[in-house]
Design an enzyme around this catalytic site. Sequence first.
Site, mmCIF file in Angstrom:
data_model
loop_
_atom_site.group_PDB
_atom_site.id
_atom_site.type_symbol
_atom_site.label_atom_id
_atom_site.label_comp_id
_atom_site.label_asym_id
_atom_site.label_seq_id
_atom_site.Cartn_x
_atom_site.Cartn_y
_atom_site.Cartn_z
ATOM 1 N N ALA A 8 2.902 8.869 -10.310
ATOM 2 C CA ALA A 8 4.108 9.684 -10.137
ATOM 3 C C ALA A 8 4.168 10.204 -8.708
ATOM 4 C CB ALA A 8 4.126 10.834 -11.139
ATOM 5 N N GLY A 9 3.641 9.401 -7.791
ATOM 6 C CA GLY A 9 3.709 9.725 -6.364
ATOM 7 C C GLY A 9 5.078 9.374 -5.824
ATOM 8 N N ARG A 81 -1.006 3.711 2.590
ATOM 9 C CA ARG A 81 -1.544 3.628 3.950
ATOM 10 C C ARG A 81 -1.324 4.905 4.742
ATOM 11 N NH1 ARG A 81 0.413 -1.469 7.256
ATOM 12 N NH2 ARG A 81 2.265 -1.539 5.939
ATOM 13 N N VAL A 117 3.061 -2.770 -7.938
ATOM 14 C CA VAL A 117 3.621 -2.330 -6.651
ATOM 15 C C VAL A 117 2.506 -1.932 -5.675
ATOM 16 C CG1 VAL A 117 5.164 -0.647 -5.541
ATOM 17 C CG2 VAL A 117 5.742 -1.550 -7.800
ATOM 18 N N ASN A 119 -0.510 -1.614 -3.194
ATOM 19 C CA ASN A 119 -1.015 -2.497 -2.139
ATOM 20 C C ASN A 119 -2.540 -2.567 -2.114
ATOM 21 O OD1 ASN A 119 1.134 -3.648 -0.637
ATOM 22 N ND2 ASN A 119 1.678 -1.607 0.118
ATOM 23 N N ARG A 150 14.730 -5.543 3.694
ATOM 24 C CA ARG A 150 14.463 -5.131 5.076
ATOM 25 C C ARG A 150 15.013 -6.162 6.052
ATOM 26 N NH1 ARG A 150 8.238 -2.918 4.080
ATOM 27 N NH2 ARG A 150 8.844 -0.722 3.793
ATOM 28 N N HIS A 174 2.871 -10.354 1.262
ATOM 29 C CA HIS A 174 3.435 -9.075 1.690
ATOM 30 C C HIS A 174 2.580 -8.599 2.861
ATOM 31 C CE1 HIS A 174 5.625 -5.399 1.510
ATOM 32 N NE2 HIS A 174 4.630 -4.659 1.093
HETATM 33 P P1 NAI Z 1 1.337 8.315 -3.479
HETATM 34 O O1 NAI Z 1 0.030 8.738 -2.954
HETATM 35 O O2 NAI Z 1 2.537 9.142 -3.193
HETATM 36 O O3 NAI Z 1 1.250 8.131 -5.068
HETATM 37 C C1 NAI Z 1 0.197 7.475 -5.703
HETATM 38 C C2 NAI Z 1 -0.078 8.227 -7.004
HETATM 39 O O4 NAI Z 1 -1.026 7.477 -7.771
HETATM 40 C C3 NAI Z 1 -0.681 9.625 -6.799
HETATM 41 O O5 NAI Z 1 0.176 10.607 -7.367
HETATM 42 C C4 NAI Z 1 -2.024 9.541 -7.544
HETATM 43 O O6 NAI Z 1 -2.370 10.753 -8.194
HETATM 44 C C5 NAI Z 1 -1.748 8.436 -8.538
HETATM 45 N N1 NAI Z 1 -2.943 7.825 -9.109
HETATM 46 C C6 NAI Z 1 -4.103 7.486 -8.504
HETATM 47 N N2 NAI Z 1 -4.955 6.945 -9.397
HETATM 48 C C7 NAI Z 1 -4.319 6.922 -10.598
HETATM 49 C C8 NAI Z 1 -4.671 6.481 -11.899
HETATM 50 N N3 NAI Z 1 -5.859 5.915 -12.144
HETATM 51 N N4 NAI Z 1 -3.753 6.627 -12.884
HETATM 52 C C9 NAI Z 1 -2.565 7.183 -12.637
HETATM 53 N N5 NAI Z 1 -2.172 7.619 -11.430
HETATM 54 C C10 NAI Z 1 -3.046 7.498 -10.420
HETATM 55 O O7 NAI Z 1 1.563 6.809 -2.941
HETATM 56 P P2 NAI Z 1 2.951 6.022 -2.862
HETATM 57 O O8 NAI Z 1 3.581 6.249 -1.552
HETATM 58 O O9 NAI Z 1 3.712 6.294 -4.092
HETATM 59 O O10 NAI Z 1 2.423 4.511 -2.870
HETATM 60 C C11 NAI Z 1 1.865 3.970 -4.047
HETATM 61 C C12 NAI Z 1 1.333 2.560 -3.802
HETATM 62 O O11 NAI Z 1 2.419 1.662 -3.581
HETATM 63 C C13 NAI Z 1 0.445 2.436 -2.556
HETATM 64 O O12 NAI Z 1 -0.659 1.584 -2.842
HETATM 65 C C14 NAI Z 1 1.359 1.794 -1.544
HETATM 66 O O13 NAI Z 1 0.642 1.090 -0.553
HETATM 67 C C15 NAI Z 1 2.155 0.879 -2.436
HETATM 68 N N6 NAI Z 1 3.422 0.392 -1.875
HETATM 69 C C16 NAI Z 1 3.749 -0.913 -2.115
HETATM 70 C C17 NAI Z 1 4.926 -1.440 -1.641
HETATM 71 C C18 NAI Z 1 5.274 -2.858 -1.949
HETATM 72 O O14 NAI Z 1 6.162 -3.413 -1.329
HETATM 73 N N7 NAI Z 1 4.629 -3.506 -2.894
HETATM 74 C C19 NAI Z 1 5.839 -0.626 -0.834
HETATM 75 C C20 NAI Z 1 5.444 0.742 -0.701
HETATM 76 C C21 NAI Z 1 4.264 1.219 -1.199
#
Ligand code: NAI
Length: 307
Positions: A8-9, A81, A117, A119, A150, A174
Amino acid sequence: ARIVVVGAGRVGMITAMRLAETDLVNEIVLVDVAGGLAAGIALDISHSAGLLGFSTRLRGEQTVAAAGTAAFTVVTAGQARRPGMSRGDLAGTNATIVGALAQQIAATSPDGVILVVTNPLDEMTAHAWRQSGLPSGRVIGMAGVLDTARFASLLSLTGIADASEIRGLALGSHGDEMVIPRSLVSVNGSSIDGRIDEAVLDGVVSRTRNSGAEVVGLLGHGSAFITPGLCAAQMVTAMIREDDRVVAATVRPNGQYGVDGTYVGLPVRLGRHGLASIVELDLTPGERRAIVSAASRISDRVRSLAG
Ligand code: NAI
């Protein structure tokens, strides 16, 4: 039907918000290990029902099991990242998180689809598939929809056309091995041959490839989340609606495009069961080689993840 969004980030909250607004399912459940975060975001989004008028309910939980059986589970959990980091730097930490979640999701929703989703996207999708034990068509990754968006947005900045009039597909990985075949780029349905300078197009492709890092550098904290969240939501919507559009997704082909048994970004149609079909488009020999080479680099990285 129920959609579960794990994490829920920043990406997870945008995904859930967009899916709620779209009003296609009965319930969206956010799951996050961080205290009341998922419940807080779910409650906050649910308040907008009174503003936007959707009927989807929202709930927040700390475990996948508590969320219940889902038709679609979007995995955004893990680290994002920070400036100076590559997506690959996240591999170790996120593999542990995504691997455990994939097992829990498969146990809770054995007939569901997992959209990855987190990375590094290509590696995490392959890892989630292996750990889940689900058929590969039901574990797919979101990257190409974002990279394509993009690309179209950045190409439109050259003045050639509005982003909505530009078509193309971002395939391969990606990251560094992203392949945006020139032969698939069109503006208002016509080829761009002779309409754009080769060097300008190359510049747009390389800026697209570097867009994630560009946003990370500007934000100074965390990575892109608005368009990524919208893209994840759009993929779930496309699966539910079974629309006929060809989009780019990270999938595991059986020989299509000369790739066998490794995840890579390819043109696909989506459906209720995830991958409906891999669409074989006409590419130049050079473009096909670039996809095969991206797949082999991804496969090497997946192997080193396991070892
Ligand atoms: P964020 O840090 O805002 O949110 C990640 C959330 O995951 C945090 O709230 C954390 O508490 C939660 N979390 C960690 N371990 C967990 C678990 N075992 N169970 C449930 N929740 C858990 O990060 P954000 O910005 O939301 O990014 C999330 C991921 O998405 C990153 O790995 C980022 O690199 C990736 N991403 C991928 C993209 C794509 O094109 N595929 C584009 C943008 C981000």
